[in-house]
Write a protein that holds these residues in place. Structure first.
Motif, PDB file in Angstrom:
ATOM      1  N   SER A 247      -2.944  -5.357  -0.326  1.00  0.00           N
ATOM      2  CA  SER A 247      -2.908  -4.101  -1.084  1.00  0.00           C
ATOM      3  C   SER A 247      -3.984  -3.127  -0.634  1.00  0.00           C
ATOM      4  CB  SER A 247      -3.054  -4.390  -2.581  1.00  0.00           C
ATOM      5  OG  SER A 247      -1.953  -5.118  -3.058  1.00  0.00           O
ATOM      6  N   ALA A 248      -5.172  -3.633  -0.323  1.00  0.00           N
ATOM      7  CA  ALA A 248      -6.246  -2.758   0.129  1.00  0.00           C
ATOM      8  C   ALA A 248      -5.905  -2.122   1.465  1.00  0.00           C
ATOM      9  CB  ALA A 248      -7.555  -3.541   0.220  1.00  0.00           C
ATOM     10  N   SER A 249      -5.266  -2.876   2.336  1.00  0.00           N
ATOM     11  CA  SER A 249      -4.864  -2.347   3.634  1.00  0.00           C
ATOM     12  C   SER A 249      -3.808  -1.257   3.476  1.00  0.00           C
ATOM     13  CB  SER A 249      -4.329  -3.483   4.519  1.00  0.00           C
ATOM     14  OG  SER A 249      -3.990  -3.017   5.809  1.00  0.00           O
ATOM     15  N   ILE A 250      -2.881  -1.458   2.546  1.00  0.00           N
ATOM     16  CA  ILE A 250      -1.856  -0.446   2.276  1.00  0.00           C
ATOM     17  C   ILE A 250      -2.494   0.835   1.743  1.00  0.00           C
ATOM     18  CG2 ILE A 250       0.090   0.129   0.757  1.00  0.00           C
ATOM     19  CD1 ILE A 250       0.992  -2.798   1.041  1.00  0.00           C
ATOM     20  N   ALA A 251      -3.437   0.694   0.823  1.00  0.00           N
ATOM     21  CA  ALA A 251      -4.116   1.861   0.270  1.00  0.00           C
ATOM     22  C   ALA A 251      -4.899   2.597   1.350  1.00  0.00           C
ATOM     23  CB  ALA A 251      -5.047   1.439  -0.861  1.00  0.00           C
ATOM     24  N   ALA A 252      -5.531   1.838   2.245  1.00  0.00           N
ATOM     25  CA  ALA A 252      -6.295   2.458   3.330  1.00  0.00           C
ATOM     26  C   ALA A 252      -5.373   3.208   4.280  1.00  0.00           C
ATOM     27  CB  ALA A 252      -7.082   1.389   4.083  1.00  0.00           C
TER      28      ALA A 252
ATOM     29  N   ALA B 185      -2.473   4.624   3.520  1.00  0.00           N
ATOM     30  CA  ALA B 185      -2.023   5.841   2.846  1.00  0.00           C
ATOM     31  C   ALA B 185      -3.109   6.912   2.882  1.00  0.00           C
ATOM     32  CB  ALA B 185      -1.617   5.529   1.413  1.00  0.00           C
ATOM     33  N   ALA B 186      -4.366   6.486   2.765  1.00  0.00           N
ATOM     34  CA  ALA B 186      -5.479   7.444   2.824  1.00  0.00           C
ATOM     35  C   ALA B 186      -5.672   7.985   4.239  1.00  0.00           C
ATOM     36  CB  ALA B 186      -6.760   6.773   2.340  1.00  0.00           C
TER      37      ALA B 186
ATOM     38  N   PHE C 122       5.475  -1.960  -1.914  1.00  0.00           N
ATOM     39  CA  PHE C 122       4.155  -1.391  -2.180  1.00  0.00           C
ATOM     40  C   PHE C 122       3.865  -0.209  -1.248  1.00  0.00           C
ATOM     41  CE2 PHE C 122       2.483  -5.690  -3.963  1.00  0.00           C
ATOM     42  CZ  PHE C 122       3.184  -5.467  -5.135  1.00  0.00           C
TER      43      PHE C 122
ATOM     44  N   ARG D 248       5.678   2.720  -2.701  1.00  0.00           N
ATOM     45  CA  ARG D 248       4.945   3.219  -3.866  1.00  0.00           C
ATOM     46  C   ARG D 248       3.708   4.014  -3.437  1.00  0.00           C
ATOM     47  NH1 ARG D 248       2.533  -1.151  -7.970  1.00  0.00           N
ATOM     48  NH2 ARG D 248       1.160  -1.460  -6.171  1.00  0.00           N
ATOM     49  N   ALA D 249       2.992   3.529  -2.428  1.00  0.00           N
ATOM     50  CA  ALA D 249       1.779   4.206  -1.979  1.00  0.00           C
ATOM     51  C   ALA D 249       2.074   5.558  -1.346  1.00  0.00           C
ATOM     52  CB  ALA D 249       1.032   3.315  -0.992  1.00  0.00           C
TER      53      ALA D 249
END
Length: 238
Positions: A59-64, A66-67, A109, A112-113
């Protein structure tokens, strides 16, 4: 209507056979930038290609991701995992979780991101790579995860339509890549698969049945289960 001309494309599993074709074909169709993602990104010889580290099971990798890629207009969920043998009861916890996280939760995910990013841009799209085995459970846990992704894609399609995000689901049997190296059945050229997927996206179509087996299996869904799984008929007779 989605278009690759001027698009900013993010591709998961970009190092693989299908992913590499997506990278090159997106650029050939006029994409301005391609984020080529993988757990360990490779180097590319085109400045329009941006290598980006992404573990779709994290999940952290996905958020990174997207950023780091706030300008994406086309998300291609291509990364996938399989197991060496069929079955749904015979695999370890780790094997089952790896398939669920890679084939189902990862694409969900990621969608969603990136949904807020895609929703802000007219003509944006998501392409999910399913499998003909979404409709034929002979591959056990792999089939189950691809069936779940098919269902999620249908939900995403309905939920994101009001925001103008076009969602495409791609079904295919065997593709001539390293993952299917030991398969002796007919295999589709990955370049053909990518061409069909991007043609459908730019034409505003929702679903790609990339080969005969996908067409046959979808049509078989309306038949009695015993027709699709003859072993059930034999069990009943016994």
């Amino acid at each position: 209507m989605p278009s690759l001309t001027g698009a900013v494309v993010l591709i998961t599993g970009a190092n693989g056979g299908i992913g590499t074709h997506f990278v090159h074909e997106a650029l050939a169709r006029g994409a301005a930038k391609v984020y080529a993602t993988a757990r360990t990104p490779r180097t590319w010889d085109d400045e329009r290609i941006v290598p980006l580290a992404l573990d779709v099971t994290d999940s952290a990798s996905i958020a990174a991701a997207a950023a780091a890629a706030p300008d994406v207009t086309v998300l291609i969920n291509n990364a996938g995992a399989s197991v060496p043998t069929p079955g749904i009861l015979s695999h370890s916890d780790d094997e089952i979780r790896a398939n669920v996280e890679t084939n189902f939760l990862g694409p969900l995910f990621l969608a969603r991101a990136f949904a807020p990013i895609l929703s802000a841009t007219p003509g944006s799209a998501i392409i999910d790579i399913h499998s003909a085995l979404s409709w034929y459970a002979v591959a056990g846990i792999y089939s189950a995860t691809k069936a779940a992704l098919w269902s999620a894609t249908n939900s995403l399609r309905v939920e994101l339509a009001p925001a103008g995000v076009h969602v495409v689901g791609v079904h295919v049997g065997y593709v001539d890549t390293a993952m299917a190296a030991n398969v002796t059945d007919p295999k589709l050229d990955p370049a053909d698969l990518v061409t069909q997927a991007l043609d459908a996206t730019e034409a505003g179509e929702y679903e790609v049945l990339a080969d005969d087996i996908s067409v046959q299996l979808k049509s078989a869904l309306s038949a009695p289960l015993e027709a699709l799984y003859p072993q059930l008929a034999r069990t009943t007779e016994d």
